[in-house]
Design a protein around this motif. Structure first.
Motif, PDB file in Angstrom:
ATOM      1  N   THR A 113       0.753  -1.250  -0.054  1.00  9.47           N
ATOM      2  CA  THR A 113       0.118  -0.024  -0.047  1.00  9.47           C
ATOM      3  C   THR A 113       0.968   1.178   0.148  1.00  9.47           C
ATOM      4  O   THR A 113       0.803   2.298  -0.739  1.00  9.47           O
ATOM      5  N   ASN A 114       1.908   1.285   0.785  1.00  7.36           N
ATOM      6  CA  ASN A 114       2.778   2.307   0.902  1.00  7.36           C
ATOM      7  C   ASN A 114       3.524   2.642  -0.525  1.00  7.36           C
ATOM      8  O   ASN A 114       3.622   3.499  -0.796  1.00  7.36           O
ATOM      9  N   TRP A 115       4.038   1.452  -1.082  1.00  2.00           N
ATOM     10  CA  TRP A 115       4.679   1.552  -2.430  1.00  2.00           C
ATOM     11  C   TRP A 115       3.551   1.853  -3.343  1.00  2.00           C
ATOM     12  O   TRP A 115       4.113   2.971  -4.038  1.00  2.00           O
ATOM     13  N   GLY A 116       2.615   1.663  -3.426  1.00 10.34           N
ATOM     14  CA  GLY A 116       1.661   1.989  -4.582  1.00 10.34           C
ATOM     15  C   GLY A 116       1.362   3.428  -4.277  1.00 10.34           C
ATOM     16  O   GLY A 116       1.103   4.089  -5.374  1.00 10.34           O
ATOM     17  N   LEU A 117       0.970   3.990  -2.968  1.00  9.15           N
ATOM     18  CA  LEU A 117       0.645   5.123  -2.991  1.00  9.15           C
ATOM     19  C   LEU A 117       1.771   6.162  -3.105  1.00  9.15           C
ATOM     20  O   LEU A 117       1.453   7.181  -3.902  1.00  9.15           O
ATOM     21  N   SER A 118       2.904   5.811  -3.010  1.00 12.72           N
ATOM     22  CA  SER A 118       4.212   6.715  -3.410  1.00 12.72           C
ATOM     23  C   SER A 118       4.486   6.662  -4.809  1.00 12.72           C
ATOM     24  O   SER A 118       4.412   7.613  -5.317  1.00 12.72           O
ATOM     25  N   LEU A 119       4.216   5.609  -5.483  1.00 10.24           N
ATOM     26  CA  LEU A 119       4.260   5.543  -7.034  1.00 10.24           C
ATOM     27  C   LEU A 119       3.253   6.234  -7.750  1.00 10.24           C
ATOM     28  O   LEU A 119       3.382   7.081  -8.783  1.00 10.24           O
ATOM     29  N   ALA A 120       2.052   6.218  -7.257  1.00  5.00           N
ATOM     30  CA  ALA A 120       0.868   7.134  -7.534  1.00  5.00           C
ATOM     31  C   ALA A 120       1.208   8.696  -7.414  1.00  5.00           C
ATOM     32  O   ALA A 120       1.094   9.511  -8.193  1.00  5.00           O
ATOM     33  N   GLU A 121       1.909   8.948  -6.306  1.00  4.98           N
ATOM     34  CA  GLU A 121       2.315  10.251  -5.982  1.00  4.98           C
ATOM     35  C   GLU A 121       3.126  10.715  -7.001  1.00  4.98           C
ATOM     36  O   GLU A 121       3.157  11.815  -7.731  1.00  4.98           O
ATOM     37  N   ASP A 122       4.165  10.034  -7.410  1.00  8.27           N
ATOM     38  CA  ASP A 122       5.323  10.378  -8.290  1.00  8.27           C
ATOM     39  C   ASP A 122       4.688  10.468  -9.716  1.00  8.27           C
ATOM     40  O   ASP A 122       5.276  11.291 -10.452  1.00  8.27           O
ATOM     41  N   LEU A 123       3.698   9.438 -10.112  1.00 13.27           N
ATOM     42  CA  LEU A 123       3.103   9.718 -11.161  1.00 13.27           C
ATOM     43  C   LEU A 123       2.459  10.724 -11.455  1.00 13.27           C
ATOM     44  O   LEU A 123       2.317  11.695 -12.477  1.00 13.27           O
ATOM     45  N   PHE A 124       1.836  11.282 -10.390  1.00 13.66           N
ATOM     46  CA  PHE A 124       0.715  12.526 -10.266  1.00 13.66           C
ATOM     47  C   PHE A 124       1.812  13.781 -10.591  1.00 13.66           C
ATOM     48  O   PHE A 124       1.567  14.678 -11.215  1.00 13.66           O
ATOM     49  N   VAL A 125       2.632  13.806  -9.632  1.00 11.89           N
ATOM     50  CA  VAL A 125       3.926  14.800  -9.896  1.00 11.89           C
ATOM     51  C   VAL A 125       4.307  15.222 -11.396  1.00 11.89           C
ATOM     52  O   VAL A 125       4.174  16.228 -11.985  1.00 11.89           O
ATOM     53  N   VAL A 126       4.586  14.024 -11.972  1.00 13.73           N
ATOM     54  CA  VAL A 126       5.294  13.899 -13.254  1.00 13.73           C
ATOM     55  C   VAL A 126       4.078  14.424 -14.220  1.00 13.73           C
ATOM     56  O   VAL A 126       4.171  15.274 -14.973  1.00 13.73           O
ATOM     57  N   GLY A 127       2.750  13.974 -14.118  1.00 19.46           N
ATOM     58  CA  GLY A 127       1.677  14.231 -15.033  1.00 19.46           C
ATOM     59  C   GLY A 127       1.024  15.843 -14.708  1.00 19.46           C
ATOM     60  O   GLY A 127       1.020  16.450 -16.036  1.00 19.46           O
ATOM     61  N   PHE A 128       0.860  16.013 -13.418  1.00 26.51           N
ATOM     62  CA  PHE A 128       0.752  17.460 -13.183  1.00 26.51           C
ATOM     63  C   PHE A 128       1.643  18.683 -13.812  1.00 26.51           C
ATOM     64  O   PHE A 128       1.474  19.624 -13.991  1.00 26.51           O
ATOM     65  N   SER A 129       3.027  18.243 -13.568  1.00 28.85           N
ATOM     66  CA  SER A 129       4.102  19.029 -14.039  1.00 28.85           C
ATOM     67  C   SER A 129       3.779  19.415 -15.772  1.00 28.85           C
ATOM     68  O   SER A 129       4.112  20.176 -16.133  1.00 28.85           O
ATOM     69  N   TYR A 130       3.577  18.444 -16.388  1.00 23.68           N
ATOM     70  CA  TYR A 130       3.391  18.395 -17.795  1.00 23.68           C
ATOM     71  C   TYR A 130       2.294  19.312 -17.976  1.00 23.68           C
ATOM     72  O   TYR A 130       2.114  20.144 -18.753  1.00 23.68           O
ATOM     73  N   VAL A 131       1.056  19.097 -17.319  1.00 21.26           N
ATOM     74  CA  VAL A 131      -0.107  19.768 -17.541  1.00 21.26           C
ATOM     75  C   VAL A 131       0.077  21.178 -17.299  1.00 21.26           C
ATOM     76  O   VAL A 131      -0.332  22.263 -17.908  1.00 21.26           O
ATOM     77  N   ALA A 132       0.644  21.597 -16.073  1.00 20.71           N
ATOM     78  CA  ALA A 132       0.950  22.924 -15.607  1.00 20.71           C
ATOM     79  C   ALA A 132       1.834  23.589 -16.787  1.00 20.71           C
ATOM     80  O   ALA A 132       1.735  24.875 -16.954  1.00 20.71           O
ATOM     81  N   LEU A 133       2.601  22.833 -17.263  1.00 19.95           N
ATOM     82  CA  LEU A 133       3.391  23.737 -18.247  1.00 19.95           C
ATOM     83  C   LEU A 133       2.884  23.732 -19.659  1.00 19.95           C
ATOM     84  O   LEU A 133       3.139  24.802 -20.318  1.00 19.95           O
ATOM     85  N   GLN A 134       1.892  22.736 -19.801  1.00 19.55           N
ATOM     86  CA  GLN A 134       1.425  22.850 -21.279  1.00 19.55           C
ATOM     87  C   GLN A 134       0.290  23.703 -21.245  1.00 19.55           C
ATOM     88  O   GLN A 134      -0.402  24.556 -22.230  1.00 19.55           O
ATOM     89  N   TYR A 135      -0.650  23.572 -20.204  1.00 22.78           N
ATOM     90  CA  TYR A 135      -1.903  23.888 -20.054  1.00 22.78           C
ATOM     91  C   TYR A 135      -2.101  24.637 -18.766  1.00 22.78           C
ATOM     92  O   TYR A 135      -2.902  24.271 -17.713  1.00 22.78           O
ATOM     93  N   PRO A 136      -1.659  25.940 -18.244  1.00 19.66           N
ATOM     94  CA  PRO A 136      -1.576  26.447 -17.095  1.00 19.66           C
ATOM     95  C   PRO A 136      -2.915  26.801 -16.399  1.00 19.66           C
ATOM     96  O   PRO A 136      -2.833  26.358 -15.207  1.00 19.66           O
ATOM     97  N   TYR A 137      -3.840  27.225 -17.397  1.00 17.33           N
ATOM     98  CA  TYR A 137      -5.136  27.515 -17.033  1.00 17.33           C
ATOM     99  C   TYR A 137      -5.830  26.357 -16.221  1.00 17.33           C
ATOM    100  O   TYR A 137      -6.568  26.268 -15.402  1.00 17.33           O
ATOM    101  N   LEU A 138      -5.689  25.186 -16.991  1.00 16.19           N
ATOM    102  CA  LEU A 138      -6.306  23.963 -16.758  1.00 16.19           C
ATOM    103  C   LEU A 138      -5.663  23.434 -15.166  1.00 16.19           C
ATOM    104  O   LEU A 138      -6.522  23.087 -14.392  1.00 16.19           O
ATOM    105  N   ALA A 139      -4.250  23.797 -15.272  1.00 18.13           N
ATOM    106  CA  ALA A 139      -3.673  23.162 -13.867  1.00 18.13           C
ATOM    107  C   ALA A 139      -4.359  24.319 -12.670  1.00 18.13           C
ATOM    108  O   ALA A 139      -4.197  23.654 -11.701  1.00 18.13           O
ATOM    109  N   LEU A 140      -4.488  25.431 -12.966  1.00 16.05           N
ATOM    110  CA  LEU A 140      -5.089  26.314 -12.087  1.00 16.05           C
ATOM    111  C   LEU A 140      -6.350  25.728 -11.322  1.00 16.05           C
ATOM    112  O   LEU A 140      -6.717  26.007 -10.273  1.00 16.05           O
ATOM    113  N   LEU A 141      -7.133  25.348 -12.566  1.00 16.95           N
ATOM    114  CA  LEU A 141      -8.479  24.808 -12.106  1.00 16.95           C
ATOM    115  C   LEU A 141      -8.234  23.579 -11.157  1.00 16.95           C
ATOM    116  O   LEU A 141      -8.885  23.397 -10.299  1.00 16.95           O
TER     117      LEU A 141
END
Length: 141
Positions: A113-141
């Motif tokens: 559970t700990n590993w899965g949650l940690s990996l999900a957090e890592d993937l979220f950060v990578v994905g959200f970083s992409y969204v924030a750079l490409q679509y900042p207004y979408l990220a703001l929402l």
């Protein structure tokens, strides 16, 4: 926090976004990448991640406030104080959500559970970083 700092520094160096000069310094980017790798490893070890989060209860809000104020650029002291409070508050809110969730998961006797949650957090950060750079207004929402 460290991965995001490295991404913003690199994106600024490559002229993808405007980021503060200090964040584009090769030493800052390198240090952020090293600390991101450390966090990536520490975050997978139950209870060690809680200790890391305890230290970062101070580091993350201060870092969030600092990045917000420097990203603002030239502004009145009142505007700097308000944006610093906002940046620090957002960083503290997300930190407490992460740390609280991880503390709750750490009581589980199995490590998956700990590993899965940690990996999900890592993937979220990578994905959200992409969204924030490409679509900042979408990220703001």
């Amino acid at each position: 926090m460290y991965f995001v700092a490295a991404v913003l520094g690199l994106a600024g160096r490559w002229d993808w976004v405007t980021s503060p000069d200090w964040l584009q310094d090769p030493w800052v980017i390198g240090g952020a990448l090293v600390l991101a790798v450390v966090e990536l490893v520490v975050d997978k070890v139950a209870w060690l991640d809680s200790g890391w989060d305890a230290v970062h209860t101070v580091v993350r809000p201060v870092g969030g406030a600092f990045v917000a104020v420097t990203a603002l650029g030239e502004a009145t002291p009142t505007a700097q104080a308000l944006i610093g409070l906002l940046g620090g508050s957002v960083a503290m809110t997300t930190h407490l959500s992460k740390a609280g969730t991880r503390a709750a998961v750490n009581v589980s006797p199995e490590p998956f559970t700990n590993w899965g949650l940690s990996l999900a957090e890592d993937l979220f950060v990578v994905g959200f970083s992409y969204v924030a750079l490409q679509y900042p207004y979408l990220a703001l929402l």
